[in-house]
Each structure stands twice: as structure tokens, then as C-alpha cells.
Enzyme design. Structure first.
Site, PDB file in Angstrom:
ATOM      1  N   SER A 190      -1.381  12.157   0.561  1.00  0.00           N
ATOM      2  CA  SER A 190      -0.355  11.681  -0.364  1.00  0.00           C
ATOM      3  C   SER A 190      -0.694  10.274  -0.846  1.00  0.00           C
ATOM      4  CB  SER A 190       1.004  11.658   0.332  1.00  0.00           C
ATOM      5  OG  SER A 190       1.016  10.607   1.274  1.00  0.00           O
ATOM      6  N   LYS A 191       0.040   9.843  -1.850  1.00  0.00           N
ATOM      7  CA  LYS A 191      -0.163   8.498  -2.381  1.00  0.00           C
ATOM      8  C   LYS A 191       0.095   7.464  -1.284  1.00  0.00           C
ATOM      9  CE  LYS A 191       2.100   5.456  -5.564  1.00  0.00           C
ATOM     10  NZ  LYS A 191       1.399   4.288  -5.057  1.00  0.00           N
TER      11      LYS A 191
END
Ligand code: GLU
Length: 504
Positions: free
Chosen positions: A263-264
Site C-alpha cells: 500500500s501507499k
């Protein structure tokens, strides 16, 4: 096999995640390998999630990486338009076709009705699903009298069109990576195909377009596997089973540590981008870093992504795009998720950096120098690049390794000074200065010979001469061969730097 036609079909809901880039890459490699076509279709039917600039971002990112399209929203083609919002008028008739065939129905339940139903089920610790077992008690064209349905439509009552899954039926998806996946329809929701806002949902538009665009293979992320049974049933419902594309669901890209999808937040936490290009969120103005802006070469990103989930079946790890095309096969895609590896990403960039011609590196490094107000001959900058490139992963790291080629050290490494700057060192440096000043030809060889000769004559170890001189010239105990550094700096600069350190 019919002509291979694959598509990358992103929704413009934000910057393209690196996992999406990998999906695009695998589609591209597969298309090229089989002499097929690669399409870019923009799936923007969910207007609520539309983000301005995302489509342009996707196009720019894929172009940067060398992923090319034969047809698509930006290049046109025989199946245009390639943006679903521009295809809007054609979806309704397909929804109507399914209603007429008994494969779909109109559902008038309001969001509040559905919410109330969900709550009612929750209280009994059950989960509400709109399906064969519940649709009979809901407000839809299957339960209401025809006259009522007509009246509601005439009165403009909002409704959705839902797919009517047959009760208790085994649905099989043949996946080229996962094998055969069978699900019972009782586990599936009567998905909305057409929304009250007049837009198709992803499911309907996706199937209608894949059919219209003669897509032969659907290669996409594993997160779409749960939708595949509905898609298979839609092909059946439309009578398009004979031309149904083959499915290949790619394994997830996993976070470097622990489990779960990359994920970011993992990127922010561990210091690497999860997007190909830098992205500024148009609403919040939050900036997310990109591989391009972080100094990665597109070839390195492509190479790294190709190997995250696909195995070439050999020890070699560096592949050009053409080599990847040659070797690519869906059979060699792994079933399990691939862990992102930051060290490996750096390694790939390093390998592509050292393989770049020095002149090209010099052009990139010259920009960094210009930002610091430094201009230098391009031949000189190229030579510097050739000397320090082995020590860096990114061009941006070259300044730390090479600043002394352009500016005298602003300070001297304290630990090195403490250890290497002895009581007699100033005298040694004064000797060195006069010896070097006396050289007519300030060449590497002459500098080397003169310093060796001096240390032999003095009977002192070479280190007692070379290391303080290195500190004087570069500021610390690092850097390329000293005679090379000295020759590049030139006599005046070298003697000037010796004076400087003696004055400290
Ligand atoms: N629009 C979907 C996405 O955003 C496409 C999924 C598919 O390839 O079918 O990924």
C-alpha cells in the site's frame, strides 16, 4: 488461436499503483509475444470515484515505461471510443436485453430499504445478500405486479438493474494461472449491472466492451477473481460463451515486510514510491512520490516489475523489454503473491545506471550541478560520472560522491583527521605541495610516481602521504584513485586545497 487482443482497463480514480503498472506490463508482454494487440480502455463509469488528471497520469506513466498501445483512448482505433463514459449510450440496450431474456430484473429498493434489511440481518448475526433466497421479499420487478412496475417507471422512480443468478448452481471459471475455480451461485450477490444514475456498473460495461473489442485474454489483478464468476455468467447470459476471453488473474504485490497488499502507507513508511510518477492529489494537494522523480530509470522499473510475480526460468535477472517479450509466458506466473524488495529495486537501478553511457549520465548529473550553480565541461562531468557511478544507485547520489570535483571541501571528516593528521603531517603536506608544484606535466602517472618516490625517500609509509592529501582534496577518506582526482583538479586547485587544509 484467434488473434491475441488484450486490454489494460484502469479506472481513473487516482494515480496508477505500481501493481497496476505490472498488470499493464504483463498484458503488453503477452500481446507483443503473440503478435497481438494491446488496448487502453478507461473504465470511468463510477462517476463518484472519478479523479481529474488520473487518466492523463496513467497515459504518461505507461509511456514513460515504454508500454505502448495499439489502440486506446489516446491513440484511437477501430473500436473507438475507448473511454466508457463516451460509450454510455450503448450499455442500456444490453441491460434491456438481459431483462428481456430473464437474466436481469429491475430493483426499486431504496438505499434506506437496503440498509434496513442489512441491519435486520445483522441483529440475527447474519449477512444480507440480494440473491435467489432473498429477492422474493424485496421490491423488484419479480415481486411487483407488472402494472406497478410500469407505473413506477412512468413516474420516474429510480431503479437499478440486477443480475439474476440462478439458484444453487455451480459456476466454473477456468483461470490460466489459478486453474479451475468453482463457486456456487448461492454465495453470490445479484450484482447491480445498471445504476439509477443511468450508468452501467463496472461489471456490465467491462463485459460488453471486452466482447465488442474482441478481447481474447483478460489479464488482471487477483482482486478481480471474485468477480469472474459473474463475468462468466454474463457471457453465458448474452450468448457469447464461444468468444469468451480466457482469464488470467495475477498474484498480488505484497508489502516488503509481513503480509498483505503493498500500500501507499508501506511506501511512506519504508521510503519508496508506490506510484510510477509523482502525483499531487487534486483535492488535498498531498504529494506522493514517484519512481521517475526519485531517479529510477524506466528500464529498471520494468525489469523489477517483470520479475515480481513472473519467473524467467533462469538465473539471469537483467532483461531488456525485447528479451522480456521473448521469454514471457503466463505459465511462469506464480500463484502466490510477490513481495516487493526495496534493496532489489535499488540494485536494478544501479545496474541500469552503470550500463548507461557516461555522456548520458553526465547530462543528468549536469542538471543537479546546475541547480547548485555549477557549470562544467561536459567531458569533465562525463569523466566524473565514469569514476563514481560504481558507488551509487541513483544519479542524485553522485553529488555526495563527487562534489569535490567541482568545489573544494567545505569541511574535513573529523574522525579521519583525528586518526590520520599527525604532528608531522603539515610538514609532509608542505613537501608534497612543492613536489607537485614542480611537476611540469601534471599527469596521473607523474603525480603517482612523484608521491611514491617521496614516500620511499622519506621512509614513511605511503599512507602517511596519501591519506592526508586525500583528506585535503576530497574532505574525507573516500573517492577514486588519488592521482586521478589530483590530475583532474589540476595543479593550481590541488596546491590551493593543500594550503587551505594547512591553514585550518
Ligand atoms: N476497471 C478495472 C480496474 O480498475 C478493470 C478490471 C479488469 O481488468 O477487468 O482495475
Amino acid at each position: 488461436m484467434n488473434k491475441v487482443r488484450v486490454r489494460f482497463a484502469p479506472s481513473p480514480t487516482g494515480p496508477l499503483h505500481i501493481g497496476g503498472v505490472r498488470t499493464a506490463l504483463y498484458n503488453y508482454l503477452f500481446a507483443r509475444k503473440h503478435g497481438g494487440d494491446m488496448l487502453l480502455r478507461i473504465e470511468d463509469t463510477d462517476r463518484g470515484r472519478f479523479v481529474p488528471g488520473a487518466e492523463e497520469y496513467i497515459i504518461e506513466a505507461l509511456a514513460w515505461l515504454g508500454i505502448k498501445f495499439d489502440e486506446g483512448v489516446h491513440v484511437g482505433g477501430p473500436c473507438a471510443p475507448y473511454r466508457q463514459s463516451d460509450r454510455k449510450p450503448m450499455y442500456r440496450e444490453y441491460a434491456d436485453l438481459l431483462i428481456a431474456n430473464g437474466w436481469a430484473y429491475l430493483a426499486f429498493d431504496t438505499p434506506e430499504d437496503l440498509d434496513a434489511k442489512r441491519k435486520e440481518y445483522e441483529q440475527e448475526k447474519k449477512i444480507f445478500q440480494y440473491d435467489a433466497s432473498t429477492r422474493g421479499m424485496m421490491c423488484n420487478s419479480l415481486t411487483l405486479p407488472d402494472s406497478d412496475v410500469r407505473q413506477r417507471i412512468a413516474g420516474g422512480a429510480p431503479y437499478a438493474v440486477r443480475f439474476k443468478f440462478p439458484a444453487d448452481t455451480e459456476i466454473t471459471v477456468n483461470d490460466l494461472i489459478r486453474g479451475t475455480v468453482t463457486v456456487n451461485s448461492s454465495l453470490l450477490d445479484d450484482k447491480v449491472l445498471f445504476k439509477s444514475d443511468g450508468m452501467p456498473t463496472y461489471h456490465l460495461a467491462n463485459i460488453v466492451d471486452d466482447h465488442a473489442m474482441k478481447i481474447s485474454h483478460v489479464i488482471r489483478g487477483e482482486e478481480w477473481l471474485p468477480s469472474a464468476p459473474l463475468h462468466v455468467m454474463l457471457y453465458k447470459a448474452f450468448g457469447w460463451e464461444d468468444t469468451m476471453p480466457q482469464f488470467a488473474h495475477l498474484p498480488l504485490l505484497l508489502k516488503p515486510d509481513g503480509n498483505g497488499k503493498l500500500s501507499k502507507r508501506d511506501g511512506d513508511r519504508l521510503g519508496f514510491p508506490v506510484f510510477p510518477l509523482q502525483w499531487t492529489d487534486p483535492a488535498t494537494k498531498e504529494v506522493s512520490s514517484g519512481y521517475r522523480e526519485n531517479g529510477y530509470f524506466p528500464e529498471a522499473v520494468v525489469n523489477m516489475l517483470a520479475l515480481l510475480g513472473w519467473n524467467p526460468g533462469m538465473d539471469q535477472e537483467l532483461f531488456s523489454m525485447d528479451e522480456l517479450v521473448d521469454l514471457f509466458s503466463l505459465e511462469r506466473i506464480s500463484k502466490s503473491g510477490a513481495k516487493f524488495d526495496l534493496k532489489k529495486a535499488h540494485w536494478f537501478n544501479h545496474e541500469y545506471l552503470i550500463a548507461r553511457p557516461d555522456e548520458e549520465l553526465a547530462a543528468l548529473f549536469a542538471k543537479i550541478l546546475a541547480d547548485k550553480g555549477i557549470t562544467a565541461e561536459s567531458v569533465y562531468v562525463a569523466r566524473v560520472c565514469s569514476l563514481v557511478k560504481d558507488r551509487v544507485n541513483f544519479v542524485s547520489e553522485m553529488w555526495d560522491q563527487a562534489s569535490f570535483f567541482f568545489v573544494a571541501p567545505q569541511s574535513y571528516d573529523e574522525a579521519a583527521m583525528k586518526k590520520r593528521w599527525k604532528e608531522n603531517t603539515p610538514a609532509v603536506m608542505r613537501d608534497v605541495k612543492s613536489i607537485l608544484t614542480g611537476l611540469d606535466d601534471f599527469s596521473e602517472q607523474n603525480i603517482h610516481d612523484a608521491l611514491h618516490h617521496y614516500s620511499e625517500e622519506k621512509g614513511s609509509g605511503l599512507g602517511q602521504v596519501m591519506i592526508p592529501l586525500r583528506i585535503a582534496l576530497v574532505g574525507g577518506t573516500f573517492g577514486p584513485d588519488l592521482q586521478i582526482v589530483a590530475a583532474m583538479l589540476g595543479k593550481d586547485e590541488v596546491t590551493g586545497r593543500i594550503n587551505r587544509i594547512l591553514a585550518v
